[in-house]
Design an enzyme around this catalytic site. Structure first.
Site, PDB file in Angstrom:
ATOM      1  N   SER A   1     -17.686  26.247   6.276  1.00  0.00           N
ATOM      2  CA  SER A   1     -18.336  25.343   7.239  1.00  0.00           C
ATOM      3  C   SER A   1     -19.704  24.834   6.780  1.00  0.00           C
ATOM      4  O   SER A   1     -20.603  24.624   7.606  1.00  0.00           O
ATOM      5  CB  SER A   1     -18.447  26.008   8.616  1.00  0.00           C
ATOM      6  OG  SER A   1     -17.154  26.242   9.145  1.00  0.00           O
TER       7      SER A   1
ATOM      8  N   HIS B   1      -8.790  32.067  -3.714  1.00  0.00           N
ATOM      9  CA  HIS B   1      -9.185  31.486  -2.425  1.00  0.00           C
ATOM     10  C   HIS B   1      -8.346  32.137  -1.318  1.00  0.00           C
ATOM     11  O   HIS B   1      -7.171  32.433  -1.518  1.00  0.00           O
ATOM     12  CB  HIS B   1      -8.964  29.968  -2.452  1.00  0.00           C
ATOM     13  CG  HIS B   1      -9.622  29.274  -1.291  1.00  0.00           C
ATOM     14  ND1 HIS B   1      -9.092  29.302  -0.019  1.00  0.00           N
ATOM     15  CD2 HIS B   1     -10.779  28.566  -1.209  1.00  0.00           C
ATOM     16  CE1 HIS B   1      -9.894  28.628   0.793  1.00  0.00           C
ATOM     17  NE2 HIS B   1     -10.928  28.178   0.106  1.00  0.00           N
TER      18      HIS B   1
ATOM     19  N   GLU C   1      -6.961  30.960   1.171  1.00  0.00           N
ATOM     20  CA  GLU C   1      -5.733  30.225   1.532  1.00  0.00           C
ATOM     21  C   GLU C   1      -4.607  30.528   0.541  1.00  0.00           C
ATOM     22  O   GLU C   1      -3.430  30.511   0.910  1.00  0.00           O
ATOM     23  CB  GLU C   1      -6.035  28.717   1.621  1.00  0.00           C
ATOM     24  CG  GLU C   1      -6.836  28.411   2.889  1.00  0.00           C
ATOM     25  CD  GLU C   1      -7.742  27.191   2.822  1.00  0.00           C
ATOM     26  OE1 GLU C   1      -7.615  26.391   1.885  1.00  0.00           O
ATOM     27  OE2 GLU C   1      -8.600  27.053   3.728  1.00  0.00           O
TER      28      GLU C   1
ATOM     29  N   GLU D   1     -16.742  33.566   0.763  1.00  0.00           N
ATOM     30  CA  GLU D   1     -16.243  32.724   1.851  1.00  0.00           C
ATOM     31  C   GLU D   1     -15.604  33.603   2.917  1.00  0.00           C
ATOM     32  O   GLU D   1     -14.429  33.987   2.790  1.00  0.00           O
ATOM     33  CB  GLU D   1     -15.159  31.765   1.336  1.00  0.00           C
ATOM     34  CG  GLU D   1     -15.632  30.705   0.396  1.00  0.00           C
ATOM     35  CD  GLU D   1     -14.712  29.485   0.417  1.00  0.00           C
ATOM     36  OE1 GLU D   1     -15.234  28.377   0.503  1.00  0.00           O
ATOM     37  OE2 GLU D   1     -13.487  29.653   0.357  1.00  0.00           O
TER      38      GLU D   1
ATOM     39  N   LYS E   1      -9.012  20.654  -1.400  1.00  0.00           N
ATOM     40  CA  LYS E   1      -7.770  21.250  -0.875  1.00  0.00           C
ATOM     41  C   LYS E   1      -6.627  20.231  -0.993  1.00  0.00           C
ATOM     42  O   LYS E   1      -6.621  19.439  -1.932  1.00  0.00           O
ATOM     43  CB  LYS E   1      -7.986  21.763   0.551  1.00  0.00           C
ATOM     44  CG  LYS E   1      -9.199  22.697   0.635  1.00  0.00           C
ATOM     45  CD  LYS E   1      -9.296  23.464   1.909  1.00  0.00           C
ATOM     46  CE  LYS E   1     -10.517  24.377   1.864  1.00  0.00           C
ATOM     47  NZ  LYS E   1     -10.668  25.229   3.013  1.00  0.00           N
TER      48      LYS E   1
ATOM     49  N   GLY F   1     -13.535  26.271   7.946  1.00  0.00           N
ATOM     50  CA  GLY F   1     -13.027  25.230   8.832  1.00  0.00           C
ATOM     51  C   GLY F   1     -13.269  25.471  10.308  1.00  0.00           C
ATOM     52  O   GLY F   1     -12.709  24.778  11.156  1.00  0.00           O
TER      53      GLY F   1
ATOM     54  N   ASN G   1     -14.190  21.500  -2.854  1.00  0.00           N
ATOM     55  CA  ASN G   1     -12.777  21.890  -2.817  1.00  0.00           C
ATOM     56  C   ASN G   1     -12.059  20.924  -1.878  1.00  0.00           C
ATOM     57  O   ASN G   1     -12.129  21.082  -0.657  1.00  0.00           O
ATOM     58  CB  ASN G   1     -12.651  23.342  -2.324  1.00  0.00           C
ATOM     59  CG  ASN G   1     -11.204  23.791  -2.252  1.00  0.00           C
ATOM     60  OD1 ASN G   1     -10.292  23.060  -2.659  1.00  0.00           O
ATOM     61  ND2 ASN G   1     -10.977  24.983  -1.732  1.00  0.00           N
TER      62      ASN G   1
HETATM   63  P1  13P Z   1     -14.798  24.371   4.924  1.00  0.00           P
HETATM   64  O1  13P Z   1     -16.042  23.892   4.245  1.00  0.00           O
HETATM   65  O2  13P Z   1     -13.920  23.247   5.410  1.00  0.00           O
HETATM   66  O3  13P Z   1     -15.078  25.390   5.951  1.00  0.00           O
HETATM   67  O4  13P Z   1     -13.902  25.088   3.792  1.00  0.00           O
HETATM   68  C1  13P Z   1     -14.489  26.046   3.008  1.00  0.00           C
HETATM   69  C2  13P Z   1     -13.586  26.344   1.903  1.00  0.00           C
HETATM   70  O5  13P Z   1     -12.534  26.951   2.092  1.00  0.00           O
HETATM   71  C3  13P Z   1     -13.967  25.874   0.560  1.00  0.00           C
HETATM   72  O6  13P Z   1     -13.209  26.503  -0.418  1.00  0.00           O
END
Ligand code: 13P
Length: 243
Positions: free
Chosen positions: A206, A95, A97, A163, A12, A169, A10
């Site tokens: 992470s 997701h 976010e 997740e 992002k 992150g 991902n």
């Molecule tokens: P990280 O791997 O940066 O923690 O992000 C995870 C994520 O949101 C993948 O969709």
């Protein structure tokens, strides 16, 4: 023989056109591992160029979201139809976010999931709890509600990405015991309530080259949803050469 793992990158809202081309060209060099299906999910504007570059490779294309209607007056949104035309096979839905910054509810995610499936895209349905819900021991209720609303009945081959929001992150990863608890809970819930027997359970949050192998080996999850590390070729080289 290794169980085939689904690795979802991902990206992002990261990478510009030239950096994404460079990363994809490097990733193609590491995409010969038959034990891995690697899905790359770039932001919408990068999808056409990435789609052209991966045509002859084993990398699969995915998107990070889609609209819940097929077509219409929805300024700024992207349709499933266009994603299909551009060769996307997967779409990440729900997701955290999207839920946090775009107020997406379980009901909205459900509509997107139904449309994606009816149009032949595979949804990667994200679930996860906040740190408050984890600390107050309310996390299973949150996940149950997300699974109950967002996952259609009788839909086999469902991909669930667990997740925890507190892990995204932050460098904080749940213990393997905690991941296993969630995997079992998800399987049991979907089997009993939704009559779904084939579930692909991914872990995200992470994930990096240092913890990837241990998580895969100890929890036997079906793969990973990777954010930050998916932007780094050194990390992905180590992850994609798993087993
Ligand atoms: P990280 O791997 O940066 O923690 O992000 C995870 C994520 O949101 C993948 O969709």
């Amino acid at each position: 023989m290794c169980q085939v793992k689904l690795i979802v990158s991902n990206w992002k809202m990261n990478l510009n056109v030239s950096d994404s081309k460079k990363l994809i060209k490097d990733l193609i060099k590491f995409s010969n591992n038959n034990s891995i299906e690697h899905v790359v999910c770039p932001q919408f504007a990068l999808i056409p160029s990435v789609s052209r570059l991966i045509k002859e490779s084993k990398i699969t294309l995915g998107a990070q979201d889609c609209h819940h209607e097929k077509i219409g007056a929805y300024t700024g949104d992207t349709s499933v139809q266009i994603l299909k035309e551009l060769n996307c096979k997967y779409v990440i839905l729900g997701h955290s976010e999207r839920r946090d910054y775009h107020s997406e509810t379980n009901e909205l995610v459900k509509k997107k999931v139904f449309l994606a499936i009816s149009e032949g895209l595979k949804p990667i349905i994200c679930v996860g709890e906040s740190i408050e819900d984890r600390k107050s021991n309310n996390y299973l209720n949150i996940i149950e509600k997300q699974l109950d609303v967002c996952v259609p009945n009788d839909y086999n081959n469902v991909v669930i990405a667990y997740e925890p929001i507190w892990s995204i992150g932050t460098g904080q990863v749940p213990t393997n015991k905690e991941i296993l608890e969630m995997k079992k809970f998800t399987y049991n819930f979907l089997k009993s309530k939704k009559r779904i027997h084939k579930v692909n359970f991914l872990y995200g949050g992470s994930v990096n080259s240092m913890n990837f192998h241990e998580i895969m080996n100890d929890t036997k999850v079906d793969g990973a949803l990777i954010g930050g590390s998916s932007l780094k070729i050194i990390e992905m080289n180590k992850i994609l050469t798993f087993c």
